[in-house]
Enzyme design. Structure first.
Site: not given
Ligand SMILES: CCCCCCCCCCCCC[C@H](O)CC(=O)SCCNC(=O)CCNC(=O)[C@H](O)C(C)(C)COP(=O)(O)OP(=O)(O)OC[C@H]1O[C@@H](n2cnc3c(N)ncnc32)[C@H](O)[C@@H]1OP(=O)(O)O
Ligand SMILES: NC(=O)c1ccc[n+]([C@@H]2O[C@H](COP(=O)([O-])OP(=O)(O)OC[C@H]3O[C@@H](n4cnc5c(N)ncnc54)[C@H](O)[C@@H]3O)[C@@H](O)[C@H]2O)c1
Length: 309
Positions: A143, A164, A176
């Site tokens: 990430s 990504h 990405e």
């Molecule tokens: C405040 C604290 C600060 C500290 C943090 C600082 C650090 C920053 C961290 C950054 C992290 C970055 C991580 C990463 O690198 C990048 C990312 O991934 S960021 C995350 C991006 N994702 C989002 O933004 C998700 C946003 N949410 C949504 O889009 C929706 O909420 C959802 C997840 C799709 C769920 O939808 P809902 O309507 O809420 O919930 P439902 O359960 O009703 O689902 C709707 C619909 O989808 C079907 N479904 C849900 N999940 C799945 C699945 N896994 N597989 C298949 N289908 C799924 C579900 O069945 C529903 O279908 P329907 O019933 O409508 O037909």
């Molecule tokens: N969680 C998110 O929303 C998100 C979204 C995009 C990218 N990512 C990135 O994806 C990566 C995984 O995130 P996650 O949320 O799936 O974490 P997670 O904690 O759900 O899973 C990580 C897994 O890696 C396994 N693991 C650790 N070290 C290992 C090794 N040496 N060999 C094999 N397995 C090992 C752990 O047992 C664990 O099951 C991170 O780099 C994170 O930044 C996370």
């Protein structure tokens, strides 16, 4: 000897060519690894999902099955039998393994989704580099870490890129594709083509902190937690405000819990170390406290909010 990844043009000079990805090893069976394995197998790839922990892998299989059942409920509403066959077909293409070396010997792509820690990722890729075929492309789903820093642990900087995905992988439409300075054009094109084969929209990124999405998302999430820490709003109100006022599907606290607070902490700690004077990357005492208490968000049952197990 020329690898499959190299072709000779008419002038006799060896050039790199885009290759087809059909056989994939996904390392890390957590939320992201399970999702990546699912979408790759759904696109027809033969997938091996690897984790150090066998109970994680059993859980990943359950998660994938549950997710596919949700997909099928919609896609095959009129034909449950075809739905069952669809699930069986995909599950047949996924195997699991706790032996990362054995699982990575002879595949087109190894994609890593393990803990967000540079040293741990480098150690993994260093070992893999010694055993994987020279044709195998390596990718990280990091990430926040620089792809080049992870790739430096290997001797295949040209065959190393960032892919990504977003959480939840089966639903999020974006991937990405990150081109580090030494990533070859052929590797970048191959990874882009693979992202599209998985049904995703791809965007092209340079190897800059947070690529595109997280460079904007991380400061936003950190500002939300700071707003709350200052007592300027309850977390519930901030979440409602962003959902109804900005049409975000989840509020910032819901999203942080969904991502995993350990991952959030790894990201912000890494960035604040890189740029200690950047106020956007200042760590949050509350986030630190929650992680120290083992409150990692949805995956542990409690984070900013409490979840039913
Ligand atoms: C405040 C604290 C600060 C500290 C943090 C600082 C650090 C920053 C961290 C950054 C992290 C970055 C991580 C990463 O690198 C990048 C990312 O991934 S960021 C995350 C991006 N994702 C989002 O933004 C998700 C946003 N949410 C949504 O889009 C929706 O909420 C959802 C997840 C799709 C769920 O939808 P809902 O309507 O809420 O919930 P439902 O359960 O009703 O689902 C709707 C619909 O989808 C079907 N479904 C849900 N999940 C799945 C699945 N896994 N597989 C298949 N289908 C799924 C579900 O069945 C529903 O279908 P329907 O019933 O409508 O037909
Ligand atoms: N969680 C998110 O929303 C998100 C979204 C995009 C990218 N990512 C990135 O994806 C990566 C995984 O995130 P996650 O949320 O799936 O974490 P997670 O904690 O759900 O899973 C990580 C897994 O890696 C396994 N693991 C650790 N070290 C290992 C090794 N040496 N060999 C094999 N397995 C090992 C752990 O047992 C664990 O099951 C991170 O780099 C994170 O930044 C996370």
């Amino acid at each position: 000897m020329l690898s499959q990844f190299t072709k000779v043009c008419r002038c006799g000079i060896a050039t790199s060519a885009m290759k087809q990805i059909n056989k994939v090893t996904v390392i890390g069976g957590g939320q992201m690894g399970a999702g990546i394995a699912q979408v790759a197998a759904a696109a027809g790839d033969q997938v091996t999902l690897v984790d150090v922990n066998d109970s994680v892998l059993q859980n990943s299989e359950k998660t994938i099955l549950k997710s596919l059942e949700r997909v099928v409920k919609k896609k095959y509403a009129e034909s449950p039998e075809a739905g069952s066959a669809y699930i069986e077909d995909i599950m047949d293409r996924i195997s699991t393994n706790t032996d990362v070396m054995a699982a990575s010997k002879d595949v087109d792509l190894v994609i890593e989704a393990i803990v967000e820690n540079l040293g741990v990722k480098q150690e993994l890729f260093k070992k893999l580099d010694g055993i994987a075929s020279s044709n195998t492309i390596f990718a990280s789903n990091t990430s926040s870490l620089p792809i080049r820093e992870i790739a430096k642990a290997t001797n295949r900087l040209d065959r190393f890129g960032g892919v990504h995905f977003f959480n939840p992988v089966p639903l999020m439409k974006l991937v990405e594709i990150v081109k580090a300075p030494e990533t070859s054009q052929a590797t970048f094109d191959t990874l882009t083509k693979w992202g599209k084969k998985l049904g995703k929209t791809t965007v092209s990124c340079q190897d800059t902190p947070g690529f595109l999405v997280n460079r904007l998302l991380v400061p936003y999430l950190m500002e939300a937690v700071r707003l709350y820490e200052r007592g300027h709003g309850s977390k519930e109100d901030i979440d409602v405000a962003m959902k109804l006022g900005a049409s975000y599907p989840m509020g910032p606290f819901e999203l942080a819990d969904y991502v995993g607070l350990d991952t959030c902490k790894f990201i912000i700690d890494g960035w604040s170390e890189l740029e200690p004077d950047n106020p956007l990357f200042k760590p949050s005492p509350l986030l630190n406290e929650l992680v120290a208490e083992g409150k990692l968000g949805r995956k542990s049952g409690e984070g900013f909010y409490t979840y039913k197990k």
